[in-house]
Motif scaffolding. Structure first.
Motif, PDB file in Angstrom:
ATOM      1  N   ARG A   1       0.868  -1.182  -0.096  1.00  0.00           N
ATOM      2  CA  ARG A   1       0.140  -0.022  -0.039  1.00  0.00           C
ATOM      3  C   ARG A   1       0.723   1.217   0.018  1.00  0.00           C
ATOM      4  O   ARG A   1       1.693   1.284   0.767  1.00  0.00           O
ATOM      5  CB  ARG A   1      -0.853  -0.051   1.218  1.00  0.00           C
ATOM      6  N   GLY A   2       0.621   2.303  -0.820  1.00  0.00           N
ATOM      7  CA  GLY A   2       1.456   3.349  -1.092  1.00  0.00           C
ATOM      8  C   GLY A   2       0.627   4.459  -0.268  1.00  0.00           C
ATOM      9  O   GLY A   2      -0.511   4.402   0.209  1.00  0.00           O
ATOM     10  N   SER A   3       1.346   5.297  -0.171  1.00  0.00           N
ATOM     11  CA  SER A   3       0.757   6.750   0.758  1.00  0.00           C
ATOM     12  C   SER A   3      -0.388   7.360  -0.382  1.00  0.00           C
ATOM     13  O   SER A   3      -0.388   7.163  -1.473  1.00  0.00           O
ATOM     14  CB  SER A   3       1.702   7.935   0.960  1.00  0.00           C
ATOM     15  N   ARG A   4      -1.261   8.163   0.172  1.00  0.00           N
ATOM     16  CA  ARG A   4      -2.242   8.782  -0.569  1.00  0.00           C
ATOM     17  C   ARG A   4      -1.770   9.557  -1.868  1.00  0.00           C
ATOM     18  O   ARG A   4      -2.362   9.703  -2.634  1.00  0.00           O
ATOM     19  CB  ARG A   4      -3.277   9.499   0.200  1.00  0.00           C
ATOM     20  N   GLU A   5      -0.726  10.702  -1.401  1.00  0.00           N
ATOM     21  CA  GLU A   5      -0.530  11.399  -2.333  1.00  0.00           C
ATOM     22  C   GLU A   5       0.758  10.865  -3.220  1.00  0.00           C
ATOM     23  O   GLU A   5       0.535  11.346  -4.281  1.00  0.00           O
ATOM     24  CB  GLU A   5       0.325  12.809  -1.633  1.00  0.00           C
ATOM     25  N   ARG A   6       1.552  10.123  -2.878  1.00  0.00           N
ATOM     26  CA  ARG A   6       2.285   9.339  -3.576  1.00  0.00           C
ATOM     27  C   ARG A   6       2.392   7.911  -3.561  1.00  0.00           C
ATOM     28  O   ARG A   6       3.377   7.121  -2.950  1.00  0.00           O
ATOM     29  CB  ARG A   6       3.906   9.919  -3.185  1.00  0.00           C
ATOM     30  N   PRO A   7       1.616   7.331  -4.043  1.00  0.00           N
ATOM     31  CA  PRO A   7       1.324   5.865  -4.107  1.00  0.00           C
ATOM     32  C   PRO A   7       2.602   4.881  -4.682  1.00  0.00           C
ATOM     33  O   PRO A   7       2.686   3.924  -4.260  1.00  0.00           O
ATOM     34  CB  PRO A   7       0.030   5.554  -4.926  1.00  0.00           C
ATOM     35  N   TRP A   8       3.435   5.530  -5.313  1.00  0.00           N
ATOM     36  CA  TRP A   8       4.472   4.792  -6.149  1.00  0.00           C
ATOM     37  C   TRP A   8       5.895   4.829  -5.100  1.00  0.00           C
ATOM     38  O   TRP A   8       6.901   4.170  -5.343  1.00  0.00           O
ATOM     39  CB  TRP A   8       4.738   5.368  -7.357  1.00  0.00           C
ATOM     40  N   ASP A   9       5.961   5.484  -3.969  1.00  0.00           N
ATOM     41  CA  ASP A   9       7.116   5.614  -3.390  1.00  0.00           C
ATOM     42  C   ASP A   9       7.420   4.235  -2.797  1.00  0.00           C
ATOM     43  O   ASP A   9       8.796   4.319  -2.840  1.00  0.00           O
ATOM     44  CB  ASP A   9       6.882   6.566  -2.134  1.00  0.00           C
ATOM     45  N   ARG A  10       7.046   3.546  -2.056  1.00  0.00           N
ATOM     46  CA  ARG A  10       7.199   2.327  -1.553  1.00  0.00           C
ATOM     47  C   ARG A  10       7.659   1.183  -2.806  1.00  0.00           C
ATOM     48  O   ARG A  10       8.767   0.555  -2.589  1.00  0.00           O
ATOM     49  CB  ARG A  10       6.366   1.822  -0.477  1.00  0.00           C
TER      50      ARG A  10
ATOM     51  N   MET B   1      15.011   2.632  -6.657  1.00  0.00           N
ATOM     52  CA  MET B   1      14.791   3.788  -7.329  1.00  0.00           C
ATOM     53  C   MET B   1      14.976   5.062  -6.635  1.00  0.00           C
ATOM     54  O   MET B   1      14.675   4.764  -5.386  1.00  0.00           O
ATOM     55  CB  MET B   1      13.509   3.954  -8.268  1.00  0.00           C
ATOM     56  N   ALA B   2      15.089   6.076  -6.913  1.00  0.00           N
ATOM     57  CA  ALA B   2      15.023   7.471  -5.994  1.00  0.00           C
ATOM     58  C   ALA B   2      13.768   7.512  -5.349  1.00  0.00           C
ATOM     59  O   ALA B   2      12.775   6.980  -5.879  1.00  0.00           O
ATOM     60  CB  ALA B   2      15.274   8.829  -6.693  1.00  0.00           C
ATOM     61  N   SER B   3      13.616   8.041  -4.148  1.00  0.00           N
ATOM     62  CA  SER B   3      12.476   7.934  -3.277  1.00  0.00           C
ATOM     63  C   SER B   3      11.631   9.236  -3.366  1.00  0.00           C
ATOM     64  O   SER B   3      10.609   9.645  -2.904  1.00  0.00           O
ATOM     65  CB  SER B   3      12.693   7.941  -1.694  1.00  0.00           C
ATOM     66  N   ASP B   4      12.123  10.208  -4.468  1.00  0.00           N
ATOM     67  CA  ASP B   4      11.591  11.464  -4.443  1.00  0.00           C
ATOM     68  C   ASP B   4      10.977  11.571  -6.012  1.00  0.00           C
ATOM     69  O   ASP B   4      10.755  12.895  -6.728  1.00  0.00           O
ATOM     70  CB  ASP B   4      12.375  12.749  -3.837  1.00  0.00           C
ATOM     71  N   LEU B   5      10.563  10.476  -6.837  1.00  0.00           N
ATOM     72  CA  LEU B   5      10.301  10.726  -8.032  1.00  0.00           C
ATOM     73  C   LEU B   5       9.119  11.189  -8.286  1.00  0.00           C
ATOM     74  O   LEU B   5       8.270  11.035  -7.590  1.00  0.00           O
ATOM     75  CB  LEU B   5      10.394   9.319  -8.659  1.00  0.00           C
ATOM     76  N   SER B   6       8.734  12.025  -9.416  1.00  0.00           N
ATOM     77  CA  SER B   6       7.382  12.561  -9.674  1.00  0.00           C
ATOM     78  C   SER B   6       6.735  11.271 -10.205  1.00  0.00           C
ATOM     79  O   SER B   6       7.219  10.444 -10.578  1.00  0.00           O
ATOM     80  CB  SER B   6       7.392  13.489 -10.601  1.00  0.00           C
ATOM     81  N   GLY B   7       5.432  11.070 -10.297  1.00  0.00           N
ATOM     82  CA  GLY B   7       4.771  10.143 -11.139  1.00  0.00           C
ATOM     83  C   GLY B   7       5.000   9.932 -12.441  1.00  0.00           C
ATOM     84  O   GLY B   7       5.326   8.863 -12.663  1.00  0.00           O
ATOM     85  N   ALA B   8       5.106  10.872 -13.299  1.00  0.00           N
ATOM     86  CA  ALA B   8       5.756  10.858 -14.445  1.00  0.00           C
ATOM     87  C   ALA B   8       7.007  10.120 -14.774  1.00  0.00           C
ATOM     88  O   ALA B   8       7.327   9.413 -15.614  1.00  0.00           O
ATOM     89  CB  ALA B   8       5.773  12.260 -15.082  1.00  0.00           C
ATOM     90  N   ASP B   9       8.233  10.537 -13.476  1.00  0.00           N
ATOM     91  CA  ASP B   9       9.475  10.016 -13.796  1.00  0.00           C
ATOM     92  C   ASP B   9       9.367   8.530 -13.087  1.00  0.00           C
ATOM     93  O   ASP B   9      10.241   7.859 -13.847  1.00  0.00           O
ATOM     94  CB  ASP B   9      10.319  10.898 -12.736  1.00  0.00           C
ATOM     95  N   TYR B  10       8.409   8.247 -12.262  1.00  0.00           N
ATOM     96  CA  TYR B  10       8.479   6.947 -11.931  1.00  0.00           C
ATOM     97  C   TYR B  10       8.070   5.776 -13.030  1.00  0.00           C
ATOM     98  O   TYR B  10       8.664   4.791 -13.373  1.00  0.00           O
ATOM     99  CB  TYR B  10       7.498   6.750 -10.621  1.00  0.00           C
ATOM    100  N   TYR B  11       6.977   6.663 -13.674  1.00  0.00           N
ATOM    101  CA  TYR B  11       6.435   5.771 -14.971  1.00  0.00           C
ATOM    102  C   TYR B  11       7.449   5.723 -15.955  1.00  0.00           C
ATOM    103  O   TYR B  11       7.621   4.454 -16.444  1.00  0.00           O
ATOM    104  CB  TYR B  11       5.260   6.523 -15.424  1.00  0.00           C
TER     105      TYR B  11
END
Length: 500
Positions: A67-76, A83-93
C-alpha cells in the motif's frame, strides 16, 4: 539496488520507519485485518503481526505491504526497485517503462539453494489450515489468501504464466480459486485443460519478491513471460526453482509455495468477499477446485494479505496501489507499442479497476474512438468501464487537474460516448448489476453484458493558457526557497507528486 526477497523488502520498510511490528498476540480472525484497515485509513506504517494466536505454524502476517501513501502511491514500490524516493509520478512511470523495455531471462537454481525449500511437506503431511490465513471481512465466505502470484503452464513460454487470483481455503487439502473467464490463466484452464478433462498444474506463490508481485499484476501479452519482465524491473535475473510435484518453476525466494492441480469439472463455493468496489460482493459462486499436493516454505514464513474495499475505500490498499504502480506503466508501454500517441495511462487511484485516465495527443479526428475501441476489445474489456481522455499536458497523476479538465472540457452533449451497449463483457464483481442481471456463472464469469464508455475531456483547437508559463513558475519557487519559504503556503506542486 532492488530487493531480492519479500523479507528484504520488509527490512527496507523497517529501515525507513514504514513498518510497525506487533509482538503481542493477534488473531487471524478479523483482528489482523481490522488493525490493517486502520493503518490503511490513517496512512500509517505497514503492520506486521509476529504472534498469531491459534496458528500451528510459526508465521508472520503482513497487512497490505504494498500500500502506497495517498499523495504518492509509488514511493514504496520505487524504493523496493532501488529507485530514488522523490520521483514524480511521471518520472516513476518513465523509469519503470525503461526497465520493462529491457527484460531479462530468469535463471534456474537447484532445490537445496532455494529459500522456499527450507520446509517441504507432501502427501499426508500437507495441511493448508496450519497457516494463519486471515479472515478479512465480517461476512466473507471463508479465510483467504488474496495477495499471491499464481504460476500456471504457458504453451508459449518455458517459464510459465504468472497472474493474480485470490484463493479461499476450504480444508487441509482443498481451496477454490477465483478464475474468471476472459483472463489468460482462466482461459487456459476452461478452454484447454478442462475441455480435455485434464487437471491443470498450478502453484500459489505467497510472499514472492516484489518484482515478481508487480509483474504478476501487469497485463503481459501472450507469447511473453512475466518472469523476464520481473528481471527487467529488478535489473537482474529472477531465480526460479522446480516444484516438488510438477514441472512448474516458481520464484526461489518465496515465503510459501502451495503446489497442486486445478481439477476438471469440480467446483467449490467461493465468496462472498468484501471486494475492491468497497462492498460485500456476493452471492457465493462455484469456482474451480484447487487440490493441494505439496507445500514448501521458509521457516517462519511472512504471509502478506490485502484488506480489499469493504470499510476502507479501495484506494488505500495493496491492490489499488499495484494497479497504479504496475498495471499503469505496463499499459502505457503497451499502448505506445501499439502505435498510439499516449503520454501516460494511469488508473484513477480511487477506483483503479473501473476508471482510467489517459493523457494523449489527438493527431487526427476519430483517434480517441480508435484508442478506446482498441482498449475495450483487448486488455481493458473485463474490468474497466470508463476512460477519461485528457490532453497530453494535463497531469493524469493529479486528481484536481483531471477533474478540472473533465469539468471544463467535457461537453455533456458531445463528449460522452458509449461502446457496445449491453454487449461488452464484465467481471461479475461489479455492484451496479443485480444478481438476476448477472444471471449465471458459466465458466466463471457473468452471462450478462454491460456497456463501456469514454469521456473526451481534451481541448478542441488551441489550448487556452490558464496558468503562468512553467519557467515563471519554476522561478517563483526558486525565489520562495531563497527566502526560506517551502512553497507549501502558496500551493506547492508536491500535491501533484512533482519534484525539482
Amino acid at each position: 539496488m532492488a530487493v531480492d526477497s519479500f523479507r528484504a523488502y520488509l527490512d527496507r520498510l523497517a529501515d525507513a520507519g514504514d513498518l510497525a511490528e506487533f509482538e503481542a498476540g493477534v488473531s487471524w480472525d478479523l483482528e489482523a485485518s481490522a488493525i490493517t484497515m486502520l493503518a490503511n485509513q490513517r496512512d500509517g506504517p505497514i503492520p506486521a503481526f509476529r504472534s498469531i494466536a491459534e496458528s500451528e505454524t510459526d508465521a508472520v502476517l503482513v497487512g497490505d505491504p504494498y500500500r502506497g501513501s495517498r499523495e504518492r502511491p509509488w514511493d514504496r514500490i520505487a524504493r523496493s526497485l532501488g529507485m530514488a524516493s522523490d520521483l514524480s509520478g511521471a518520472d516513476y512511470y518513465a523509469a519503470v517503462i525503461d526497465r520493462l523495455s529491457s527484460p531479462r531471462e530468469p535463471r534456474v537454481v537447484d532445490r537445496p539453494a532455494a529459500p522456499c525449500k527450507e520446509v517441504v511437506k507432501t502427501g499426508g503431511d500437507v495441511d493448508l489450515l496450519s497457516f494463519p490465513w486471515p479472515y478479512i471481512h465480517q461476512g466473507d465466505g471463508g479465510r483467504y489468501s488474496n495477495l499471491q502470484t499464481l504460476v500456471a503452464p504457458a504453451p508459449d513460454s518455458e517459464w510459465g504464466r504468472w497472474s493474480s487470483h485470490r484463493m479461499m481455503l476450504h480444508d487441509e487439502t482443498q481451496a477454490s480459486l477465483l478464475l474468471l473467464a476472459g483472463e489468460q490463466v482462466p482461459n487456459l484452464y476452461y478452454y484447454q485443460y478442462e475441455r480435455c478433462d485434464q487437471p491443470m498444474p498450478v502453484a500459489a506463490v505467497i510472499g514472492a519478491e516484489p518484482a515478481v508481485e508487480y509483474s504478476a499484476d501487469m497485463w503481459i501479452p501472450s507469447g511473453r513471460s512475466e518472469a523476464t519482465f520481473a528481471g527487467g524491473l529488478k535489473e537482474e535475473p529472477v531465480d526460479l526453482v522446480p516444484c516438488e510435484t510438477s514441472d512448474l518453476l516458481v520464484p526461489a525466494s518465496a515465503e510459501l509455495v502451495i503446489e497442486g492441480r486445478v481439477l476438471p469439472g469440480e467446483r467449490l463455493d467461493e465468496g462472498p468477499f468484501g471486494d475492491y468496489f468497497g462492498y460485500m460482493n456476493g452471492p457465493r459462486r462455484s469456482m474451480p477446485t484447487f487440490e493441494i499436493d505439496a507445500i514448501t516454505h521458509r521457516r517462519a514464513p511472512r504471509v502478506p494479505f490485502c484488506v480489499e474495499g469493504s470499510g476502507v475505500g479501495y484506494d488505500r490498499n495493496s491492490s489499488s496501489t499495484l494497479e497504479v504502480t504496475a498495471a499503469g506503466p505496463d499499459a502505457t508501454l503497451g499502448l505506445r507499442a501499439a502505435g498510439f500517441d499516449v503520454e501516460f495511462a494511469v488508473p484513477w487511484r480511487f477506483t483503479s479497476r473501473t476508471v482510467w485516465v489517459i493523457a494523449t495527443d489527438c493527431p487526427y479526428p476519430g483517434y480517441l474512438h480508435e484508442l478506446a475501441n482498441f482498449i475495450f476489445t483487448t486488455w481493458g474489456m473485463l474490468h474497466i468501464d470508463f476512460f477519461v481522455f485528457v490532453d497530453a499536458d494535463v497531469d493524469p497523476f493529479d486528481p484536481r487537474a483531471v477533474l478540472t479538465a473533465f469539468a471544463l472540457e467535457a461537453d455533456p452533449d458531445e463528449d460522452f460516448h458509449q461502446f457496445g451497449v449491453e454487449r461488452m463483457p464484465k467481471v461479475p464483481l461489479n455492484i451496479y448489476q443485480t444478481p438476476d442481471e448477472k444471471e449465471g456463472a458459466d465458466v466463471g464469469t457473468s452471462k450478462a453484458k454491460t456497456a463501456k464508455a469514454y469521456v473526451d475531456a481534451t481541448t478542441d483547437g488551441e489550448r487556452i493558457r490558464r496558468h503562468a508559463d512553467e519557467e515563471l513558475r519554476k522561478r517563483a519557487r526558486a525565489v520562495l526557497r531563497e527566502a526560506g519559504v517551502s512553497g507549501a503556503e502558496f500551493g506547492s506542486d508536491e500535491s501533484r507528486g512533482e519534484t525539482e
